[in-house]
Design an enzyme around this catalytic site. Structure first.
Site, PDB file in Angstrom:
ATOM      1  N   ASP A   1      -2.636  -4.752   4.899  1.00 56.55           N
ATOM      2  CA  ASP A   1      -1.713  -3.743   5.408  1.00 56.55           C
ATOM      3  C   ASP A   1      -1.388  -3.935   6.883  1.00 56.55           C
ATOM      4  OD1 ASP A   1      -0.136  -1.515   5.488  1.00 56.55           O
ATOM      5  OD2 ASP A   1      -1.798  -0.112   5.718  1.00 56.55           O
TER       6      ASP A   1
ATOM      7  N   ASP B   1       6.029  -3.672   7.363  1.00 61.04           N
ATOM      8  CA  ASP B   1       4.844  -3.142   6.686  1.00 61.04           C
ATOM      9  C   ASP B   1       4.632  -3.770   5.319  1.00 61.04           C
ATOM     10  OD1 ASP B   1       2.680  -1.671   5.895  1.00 61.04           O
ATOM     11  OD2 ASP B   1       3.816   0.126   5.419  1.00 61.04           O
TER      12      ASP B   1
END
Ligand code: NAG
Ligand code: NAG
Ligand code: NAG
Ligand code: NAG
Ligand code: NAG
Ligand code: NAG
Ligand code: NAG
Ligand code: NAG
Ligand code: NAG
Length: 440
Positions: free
Chosen positions: A97, A335
């Site tokens: 992430d 992201d």
């Protein structure tokens, strides 16, 4: 429909003077220079879950993305990019992430709770293992006294628990004494495979507090720790301070059959991820923030700006109905943990109108509005210009369920974009290099 957004909610920006990082010490790349090859590389494994129970309820549970969120609906396109990591000798699958900073592994014996904090069965949380067992690690140090990690994600999930330190290894890159969050309480809905998250964003995004009571966590008692990659740089475990991601798109077969796919790209350290690329590449600055809240702050180039996410300026989006629209969108977060792109409202409206047949906007029972498009609709071309350099998104990535807008103006280039480029991050020089991949 979206089920997992891993952007962590950092309510306020506060970071005590970070004395031991000299951010500009590493040479930046020139604008079109290619990053060097990587020293360490691990493949992404992934699972494309088909969660029928959740599909049936069609819930949108986004804390910060509530109210008027709209999305292209029609599929449950929700690949998670996972890799294996070893913490104190124990192996876990984790989500990779770039939209959060904390690294956590659920702790053995944790309490799974509902949204109100009431206990529910452990299987509701659906982690992929029983969790990290402190007793079984020979190298674990902790728990760190009077400290708590308190994590809240954009999807409405939250976790809290103690922190400690242990050795963390990922594909040959091993960091010792890494701070790790070990939640003892979780409100989460996993996929039965992963057991935590590897957070790759900046130290200012770390959610550790000098208290043992979640309600007492606040900006005033935030404790600073280095995320995994920052520790790797500090411990001189990488020669060059780059990490790089190449996310592959899943095949239709994986989408349809709930398969575990061991070959969905690469996470690399020390240079660029090893996939074929073309001669379109640009290095742009990561944008800092100034203001007292991440949802109420302005991008800033000032020396005292805070760096939290990999946030860049998008010059423009280009698609058949884009002319005449202001499509520049600053403050856009790269992201890997968000499956979709989140674009400005008028961009979404014009882009969805350019589908053939066009998408239609429908209200839902929970007050949201959602664009719905035929599964067999033709997706228009979609180009993203960053640093005067134009990247294309393959129409294969632009089907139903790949676009959203957010009333709080959080803008994201998620996996839909990242499947088309290699993104090489240099958080020390506060830069990111985007390189268009060869069509695949
Ligand atoms: C990760 O671990 C699982 C379980 O041991 C294994 O099946 C999978 O192949 C591993 N993936 C990689 C990329 O090593
Ligand atoms: C954990 O993963 C490492 C690296 O892939 C491997 O060498 C080791 O055998 C694994 N340990 C267990 C208990 O599966
Ligand atoms: C945590 O807070 C206490 C007072 O509540 C203080 O004595 C202590 O130094 C703080 N610890 C850290 C690591 O800041
Ligand atoms: C939490 O905050 C309350 C109110 O400020 C205070 O009374 C209490 O002592 C705090 N608890 C801990 C464990 O810090
Ligand atoms: C701590 O977690 C709770 C539950 O998610 C959240 O409401 C609160 O805002 C968090 N506090 C901080 C300072 O992040
Ligand atoms: C690649 O791009 C650079 C910069 O735009 C240019 O100077 C170079 O000639 C290009 N190389 C090829 C093979 O197209
Ligand atoms: C984006 O930021 C740049 C400066 O970094 C500024 O010149 C530009 O006007 C901004 N664009 C928008 C759409 O806010
Ligand atoms: C698309 O699918 C719908 C049924 O969902 C069908 O009515 C329509 O004819 C299809 N359009 C094309 C162009 O195939
Ligand atoms: C983009 O091009 C404009 C006009 O040529 C120039 O002023 C600007 O500096 C360029 N931006 C970047 C990031 O190279």
């Amino acid at each position: 429909m979206r089920l997992l957004w891993t952007i962590s909610i950092v309510p306020y920006l506060f970071w005590p003077a970070n004395a031991d990082f000299t951010f500009m010490q590493h040479r930046a790349l020139s604008q079109h220079e290619a990053p060097p090859p990587a020293e360490f590389t691990v493949p992404f494994t992934a699972k494309v879950p088909r969660r029928k129970s959740k599909l049936a309820t069609g819930r949108w549970e986004m804390r910060s993305f509530r109210e008027a969120t709209v999305s292209l609906d029609g599929a449950n396109f929700e690949t998670e990019y996972l890799t294996n990591i070893t913490v104190g000798g124990q192996n876990f699958s984790v989500i990779v992430d770039t939209g959060s900073s904390d690294t956590w592994i659920i702790q053995k014996g944790f309490m799974c709770s509902d949204a109100n904090g009431n206990p529910v069965s452990e299987s509701t949380c659906a982690f992929g293992s029983q969790g990290f067992d402190r007793e079984e690690s020979k190298t674990f140090q902790g728990p760190f006294p009077n400290a708590l990690c308190n994590l809240t994600y954009g999807s409405g999930f939250f976790l809290n628990g103690p922190i400690g330190f242990d050795n963390i290894a990922i594909g040959g890159l091993s960091v010792s004494h890494q701070e790790i969050c070990l939640p003892t309480q979780a409100r989460y809905e996993g996929d039965g495979i992963f057991s935590g998250i590897l957070g790759l964003a900046f130290p200012a995004g770390i959610n550790v507090f000098n208290t043992t009571v979640p309600a007492n966590a606040s900006d005033g008692n935030r404790l600073p720790f280095d995320p995994f990659f920052f520790s790797a740089v500090k411990e001189k475990k990488v020669k060059r301070p780059f990490f790089s991601v190449a996310l592959n798109r899943g095949t239709f077969g994986q989408e349809s059959n709930d398969q575990f796919d061991p070959n969905l790209g690469f996470l690399s350290f020390g240079g660029i991820a090893p996939v074929p690329v073309v001669n379109t590449s640009v290095t742009v600055p990561i944008q800092g923030y100034q203001g007292d809240s991440i949802f109420n702050s302005t991008p800033s180039d000032s020396p005292d700006a805070e760096f939290v996410f990999y946030t860049i300026n998008v010059d423009s989006y280009t698609f058949p109905r884009s002319s005449g629209l202001l499509t520049a969108s600053n403050n856009t977060i790269l992201d890997t943990g968000t499956p979709v792109n989140i674009v400005p409202t008028d961009v979404a409206a014009a882009y969805t109108a350019a589908f053939n047949p066009p998408a239609t906007l429908i209200p839902t029972t929970n007050g949201l509005q959602i664009y719905v498009v035929d599964c067999n609709a033709t997706a228009p071309d979609f180009l993203v210009t960053i640093g005067n350099t134009t990247f294309s998104i393959d129409p294969q990535d632009q089907g139903p369920g790949t676009l959203a807008v957010d009333p709080d103006s959080v803008l994201v280039l998620g996996a839909v974009f990242l499947r088309n480029v290699v993104a090489t991050f240099n958080p020390m020089a506060r830069e990111v290099t985007l390189t268009q991949r060869t069509k695949y």
